[in-house]
Design a protein around this motif. Structure first.
Motif, PDB file in Angstrom:
ATOM      1  N   SER A  56       0.657  -1.312   0.196  1.00 41.85           N
ATOM      2  CA  SER A  56      -0.025   0.236  -0.036  1.00 41.85           C
ATOM      3  C   SER A  56       0.768   1.443   0.068  1.00 41.85           C
ATOM      4  O   SER A  56       0.519   2.393  -0.803  1.00 41.85           O
ATOM      5  CB  SER A  56      -0.918   0.027   1.271  1.00 41.85           C
ATOM      6  N   ALA A  57       1.825   1.263   0.435  1.00 34.65           N
ATOM      7  CA  ALA A  57       2.562   2.526   0.904  1.00 34.65           C
ATOM      8  C   ALA A  57       3.911   2.668  -0.356  1.00 34.65           C
ATOM      9  O   ALA A  57       3.955   3.796  -0.742  1.00 34.65           O
ATOM     10  CB  ALA A  57       3.131   2.694   2.299  1.00 34.65           C
ATOM     11  N   LEU A  58       4.310   1.647  -0.353  1.00 36.61           N
ATOM     12  CA  LEU A  58       5.679   1.788  -1.294  1.00 36.61           C
ATOM     13  C   LEU A  58       5.116   2.284  -2.972  1.00 36.61           C
ATOM     14  O   LEU A  58       5.759   2.826  -3.523  1.00 36.61           O
ATOM     15  CB  LEU A  58       6.349   0.707  -1.479  1.00 36.61           C
ATOM     16  N   PRO A  59       4.013   1.489  -3.202  1.00 36.47           N
ATOM     17  CA  PRO A  59       3.660   1.821  -4.619  1.00 36.47           C
ATOM     18  C   PRO A  59       3.432   3.513  -4.777  1.00 36.47           C
ATOM     19  O   PRO A  59       3.684   3.796  -6.004  1.00 36.47           O
ATOM     20  CB  PRO A  59       2.315   1.009  -5.094  1.00 36.47           C
ATOM     21  N   GLN A  60       3.352   4.260  -3.911  1.00 39.18           N
ATOM     22  CA  GLN A  60       3.113   5.772  -4.106  1.00 39.18           C
ATOM     23  C   GLN A  60       4.596   6.373  -4.489  1.00 39.18           C
ATOM     24  O   GLN A  60       4.332   7.376  -5.008  1.00 39.18           O
ATOM     25  CB  GLN A  60       2.734   6.314  -2.617  1.00 39.18           C
ATOM     26  N   TYR A  61       5.776   5.523  -4.377  1.00 35.84           N
ATOM     27  CA  TYR A  61       7.023   6.306  -4.776  1.00 35.84           C
ATOM     28  C   TYR A  61       7.201   5.698  -6.079  1.00 35.84           C
ATOM     29  O   TYR A  61       8.540   6.105  -6.445  1.00 35.84           O
ATOM     30  CB  TYR A  61       7.945   5.876  -3.475  1.00 35.84           C
ATOM     31  N   LEU A  62       6.681   4.819  -6.493  1.00 31.52           N
ATOM     32  CA  LEU A  62       6.965   4.134  -7.810  1.00 31.52           C
ATOM     33  C   LEU A  62       6.060   4.903  -8.941  1.00 31.52           C
ATOM     34  O   LEU A  62       4.804   4.885  -8.742  1.00 31.52           O
ATOM     35  CB  LEU A  62       6.995   2.897  -7.944  1.00 31.52           C
TER      36      LEU A  62
ATOM     37  N   LEU B 245      10.169   5.601 -13.836  1.00 28.18           N
ATOM     38  CA  LEU B 245      11.302   5.582 -12.950  1.00 28.18           C
ATOM     39  C   LEU B 245      12.256   4.660 -13.485  1.00 28.18           C
ATOM     40  O   LEU B 245      11.699   3.332 -13.682  1.00 28.18           O
ATOM     41  CB  LEU B 245      10.548   5.193 -11.439  1.00 28.18           C
ATOM     42  N   ASP B 246      13.624   4.733 -13.363  1.00 30.05           N
ATOM     43  CA  ASP B 246      14.623   4.158 -13.535  1.00 30.05           C
ATOM     44  C   ASP B 246      14.715   2.866 -12.612  1.00 30.05           C
ATOM     45  O   ASP B 246      14.384   3.037 -11.573  1.00 30.05           O
ATOM     46  CB  ASP B 246      15.841   4.615 -14.094  1.00 30.05           C
ATOM     47  N   VAL B 247      15.319   1.791 -12.847  1.00 31.20           N
ATOM     48  CA  VAL B 247      15.328   0.436 -12.192  1.00 31.20           C
ATOM     49  C   VAL B 247      16.492   1.266 -11.026  1.00 31.20           C
ATOM     50  O   VAL B 247      16.238   0.532  -9.801  1.00 31.20           O
ATOM     51  CB  VAL B 247      16.204  -0.475 -12.963  1.00 31.20           C
ATOM     52  N   GLY B 248      17.519   1.798 -11.296  1.00 30.13           N
ATOM     53  CA  GLY B 248      18.433   2.306 -10.157  1.00 30.13           C
ATOM     54  C   GLY B 248      17.629   2.714  -8.897  1.00 30.13           C
ATOM     55  O   GLY B 248      17.953   2.675  -7.820  1.00 30.13           O
ATOM     56  N   SER B 249      16.646   4.028  -9.288  1.00 27.55           N
ATOM     57  CA  SER B 249      16.187   4.470  -8.270  1.00 27.55           C
ATOM     58  C   SER B 249      14.957   3.475  -7.454  1.00 27.55           C
ATOM     59  O   SER B 249      15.210   3.429  -6.232  1.00 27.55           O
ATOM     60  CB  SER B 249      15.009   5.506  -8.725  1.00 27.55           C
TER      61      SER B 249
ATOM     62  N   LEU C 225      15.574   2.563  -3.412  1.00 27.69           N
ATOM     63  CA  LEU C 225      14.443   2.821  -2.297  1.00 27.69           C
ATOM     64  C   LEU C 225      14.404   1.451  -1.835  1.00 27.69           C
ATOM     65  O   LEU C 225      14.343   1.209  -0.551  1.00 27.69           O
ATOM     66  CB  LEU C 225      13.167   2.876  -3.161  1.00 27.69           C
ATOM     67  N   ALA C 226      14.388   0.190  -2.383  1.00 27.54           N
ATOM     68  CA  ALA C 226      14.374  -0.916  -1.717  1.00 27.54           C
ATOM     69  C   ALA C 226      15.416  -1.237  -0.961  1.00 27.54           C
ATOM     70  O   ALA C 226      15.479  -1.897   0.366  1.00 27.54           O
ATOM     71  CB  ALA C 226      14.321  -2.286  -2.756  1.00 27.54           C
ATOM     72  N   SER C 227      16.849  -1.070  -1.308  1.00 22.09           N
ATOM     73  CA  SER C 227      17.916  -1.130  -0.402  1.00 22.09           C
ATOM     74  C   SER C 227      18.056  -0.147   0.738  1.00 22.09           C
ATOM     75  O   SER C 227      18.487  -0.655   1.690  1.00 22.09           O
ATOM     76  CB  SER C 227      19.313  -1.132  -1.290  1.00 22.09           C
ATOM     77  N   THR C 228      17.395   1.131   0.683  1.00 26.28           N
ATOM     78  CA  THR C 228      17.559   1.914   1.497  1.00 26.28           C
ATOM     79  C   THR C 228      16.435   1.220   2.873  1.00 26.28           C
ATOM     80  O   THR C 228      16.762   1.141   3.865  1.00 26.28           O
ATOM     81  CB  THR C 228      16.737   3.079   1.416  1.00 26.28           C
TER      82      THR C 228
END
Length: 124
Positions: A53-59, A63-67, A71-74
């Motif tokens: 629910s929360a993470l798709p808001q940032y995608l 958006l490139d794969v690196g970003s 986000l996932a590694s952070t």
């Protein structure tokens, strides 16, 4: 909850605790503990709700794969730092928490809280 609270109060009243790490306690099996922690983490519905629910808001489209990987590694690094801090804190207070008086007090307080929550839930 009321049952669990009653069990905690009975344990506090009895107070017959085994010393941590004694021969009477369960044998240390690191893989088993790791597996239990992993299963409880990946089957946690709150974590699933967060990621769905929360993470798709940032995608967003484009958006490139690196970003996305950043986000996932952070999230992974922050989670690991939090778990490491909990581990260090638990290790430092282990001796204090393993005393009989403290364990009985914690069991008594926990038992009262669980019974109060159970009664509150039953009243609704």
């Amino acid at each position: 909850m009321i049952y669990l609270g009653a069990q905690a109060l009975l344990a506090a009243q009895r107070g017959g605790y085994q010393p941590m790490g004694s021969a009477g306690s369960a044998a240390v099996n690191r893989f088993r503990h790791f597996r239990q922690g992993l299963l409880s983490n990946i089957t946690n519905p709150k974590a699933l709700v967060l990621y769905l629910s929360a993470l798709p808001q940032y995608l967003r489209p484009g958006l490139d794969v690196g970003s996305t990987l950043l986000l996932a590694s952070t999230l992974g690094v922050l989670g690991a730092c939090w778990q490491l801090w909990l581990l260090i804190a638990a290790h430092r207070v282990r001796g204090w928490l393993s005393t009989r008086r403290i364990r009985r007090t914690l069991d008594g307080v926990l038992g009262c809280v669980l019974i109060a929550f159970g009664v509150g839930l039953a009243a609704e």
